[in-house]
Design a protein around this motif. Structure first.
Motif, PDB file in Angstrom:
ATOM      1  N   ALA A  32       0.832  -1.204   0.000  1.00  0.00           N
ATOM      2  CA  ALA A  32       0.000   0.000   0.000  1.00  0.00           C
ATOM      3  C   ALA A  32       0.865   1.253   0.000  1.00  0.00           C
ATOM      4  CB  ALA A  32      -0.944  -0.007   1.200  1.00  0.00           C
ATOM      5  N   SER A  33       1.938   1.203   0.761  1.00  0.00           N
ATOM      6  CA  SER A  33       2.875   2.326   0.787  1.00  0.00           C
ATOM      7  C   SER A  33       3.514   2.527  -0.589  1.00  0.00           C
ATOM      8  CB  SER A  33       3.945   2.073   1.853  1.00  0.00           C
ATOM      9  OG  SER A  33       4.916   3.086   1.833  1.00  0.00           O
ATOM     10  N   LEU A  34       3.899   1.429  -1.218  1.00  0.00           N
ATOM     11  CA  LEU A  34       4.483   1.525  -2.563  1.00  0.00           C
ATOM     12  C   LEU A  34       3.469   2.093  -3.560  1.00  0.00           C
ATOM     13  CD1 LEU A  34       6.472  -1.836  -2.871  1.00  0.00           C
ATOM     14  CD2 LEU A  34       7.384   0.452  -2.462  1.00  0.00           C
ATOM     15  N   ARG A  35       2.203   1.705  -3.429  1.00  0.00           N
ATOM     16  CA  ARG A  35       1.170   2.193  -4.346  1.00  0.00           C
ATOM     17  C   ARG A  35       1.020   3.704  -4.228  1.00  0.00           C
ATOM     18  NH1 ARG A  35      -4.542  -0.659  -4.469  1.00  0.00           N
ATOM     19  NH2 ARG A  35      -3.538  -1.873  -6.096  1.00  0.00           N
ATOM     20  N   ILE A  36       1.037   4.205  -3.011  1.00  0.00           N
ATOM     21  CA  ILE A  36       0.887   5.651  -2.798  1.00  0.00           C
ATOM     22  C   ILE A  36       1.996   6.410  -3.519  1.00  0.00           C
ATOM     23  CG2 ILE A  36       1.092   7.455  -1.031  1.00  0.00           C
ATOM     24  CD1 ILE A  36      -0.451   5.522   0.836  1.00  0.00           C
ATOM     25  N   ASP A  37       3.190   5.829  -3.545  1.00  0.00           N
ATOM     26  CA  ASP A  37       4.331   6.474  -4.201  1.00  0.00           C
ATOM     27  C   ASP A  37       4.438   6.131  -5.684  1.00  0.00           C
ATOM     28  OD1 ASP A  37       5.077   7.695  -1.831  1.00  0.00           O
ATOM     29  OD2 ASP A  37       6.401   6.058  -1.244  1.00  0.00           O
ATOM     30  N   GLY A  38       3.476   5.368  -6.212  1.00  0.00           N
ATOM     31  CA  GLY A  38       3.495   5.008  -7.628  1.00  0.00           C
ATOM     32  C   GLY A  38       4.549   3.980  -7.974  1.00  0.00           C
ATOM     33  N   ALA A  78      -6.553   3.221   4.366  1.00  0.00           N
ATOM     34  CA  ALA A  78      -7.311   4.479   4.316  1.00  0.00           C
ATOM     35  C   ALA A  78      -6.581   5.555   5.111  1.00  0.00           C
ATOM     36  CB  ALA A  78      -8.725   4.269   4.858  1.00  0.00           C
ATOM     37  N   GLY A  79      -6.003   5.183   6.240  1.00  0.00           N
ATOM     38  CA  GLY A  79      -5.223   6.133   7.030  1.00  0.00           C
ATOM     39  C   GLY A  79      -3.981   6.599   6.287  1.00  0.00           C
ATOM     40  N   PHE A  80      -3.290   5.639   5.633  1.00  0.00           N
ATOM     41  CA  PHE A  80      -2.112   5.998   4.824  1.00  0.00           C
ATOM     42  C   PHE A  80      -2.503   7.016   3.760  1.00  0.00           C
ATOM     43  CE2 PHE A  80       0.298   1.625   5.029  1.00  0.00           C
ATOM     44  CZ  PHE A  80       0.571   1.828   6.370  1.00  0.00           C
ATOM     45  N   THR A  81      -3.598   6.717   3.075  1.00  0.00           N
ATOM     46  CA  THR A  81      -4.037   7.566   1.965  1.00  0.00           C
ATOM     47  C   THR A  81      -4.430   8.951   2.454  1.00  0.00           C
ATOM     48  OG1 THR A  81      -4.786   5.579   0.808  1.00  0.00           O
ATOM     49  CG2 THR A  81      -5.636   7.680   0.011  1.00  0.00           C
ATOM     50  N   GLY A  82      -5.161   8.998   3.554  1.00  0.00           N
ATOM     51  CA  GLY A  82      -5.574  10.290   4.106  1.00  0.00           C
ATOM     52  C   GLY A  82      -4.402  11.123   4.580  1.00  0.00           C
ATOM     53  N   ALA A  83      -3.472  10.490   5.284  1.00  0.00           N
ATOM     54  CA  ALA A  83      -2.300  11.215   5.790  1.00  0.00           C
ATOM     55  C   ALA A  83      -1.440  11.719   4.642  1.00  0.00           C
ATOM     56  CB  ALA A  83      -1.488  10.312   6.712  1.00  0.00           C
ATOM     57  N   THR A  84      -1.250  10.876   3.636  1.00  0.00           N
ATOM     58  CA  THR A  84      -0.432  11.283   2.492  1.00  0.00           C
ATOM     59  C   THR A  84      -1.087  12.435   1.742  1.00  0.00           C
ATOM     60  OG1 THR A  84       0.439   9.050   2.268  1.00  0.00           O
ATOM     61  CG2 THR A  84       0.648  10.482   0.361  1.00  0.00           C
ATOM     62  N   GLY A  85      -2.389  12.343   1.549  1.00  0.00           N
ATOM     63  CA  GLY A  85      -3.103  13.432   0.872  1.00  0.00           C
ATOM     64  C   GLY A  85      -3.001  14.738   1.632  1.00  0.00           C
ATOM     65  N   GLY A  86      -3.128  14.662   2.944  1.00  0.00           N
ATOM     66  CA  GLY A  86      -2.996  15.866   3.766  1.00  0.00           C
ATOM     67  C   GLY A  86      -1.614  16.479   3.690  1.00  0.00           C
ATOM     68  N   LEU A  87      -0.603  15.631   3.730  1.00  0.00           N
ATOM     69  CA  LEU A  87       0.771  16.136   3.646  1.00  0.00           C
ATOM     70  C   LEU A  87       1.065  16.746   2.280  1.00  0.00           C
ATOM     71  CD1 LEU A  87       2.693  13.295   5.488  1.00  0.00           C
ATOM     72  CD2 LEU A  87       2.428  15.653   6.252  1.00  0.00           C
TER      73      LEU A  87
END
Length: 73
Positions: free
Chosen positions: A15-21, A46-55
């Motif tokens: 999931a972390s890798l997906r967020i970074d493409g 969902a938490g990873f995605t929300g935190a990353t989007g906020g940052l």
């Protein structure tokens, strides 16, 4: 760590890798299959995605300049 714990740890890493493409198509399919059956991992992702989007949406902070005094003798 039990097998379930290992599967969840791997899914969360993917999931972390997906967020970074950086997730391969195969890993993405495996992650999606895991998330379809694991509510705990869906919540974490969902938490990873929300935190990353906020940052990523936050403005960059510019630190004040640093004053450096002359050399000591």
């Amino acid at each position: 760590m039990d097998v379930t714990g290992q599967l969840c740890a791997r899914a969360r890493f993917w999931a972390s890798l997906r967020i970074d493409g950086e997730l391969s198509e195969l890993e993405g399919a495996l992650l999606d299959a895991h998330l379809a059956r694991c509510a705990a991992c869906r919540e974490v992702v969902a938490g990873f995605t929300g935190a990353t989007g906020g940052l990523r949406a936050a403005p960059l902070a510019v630190p004040p300049p640093v004053a450096v005094s002359g050399a000591r003798t």
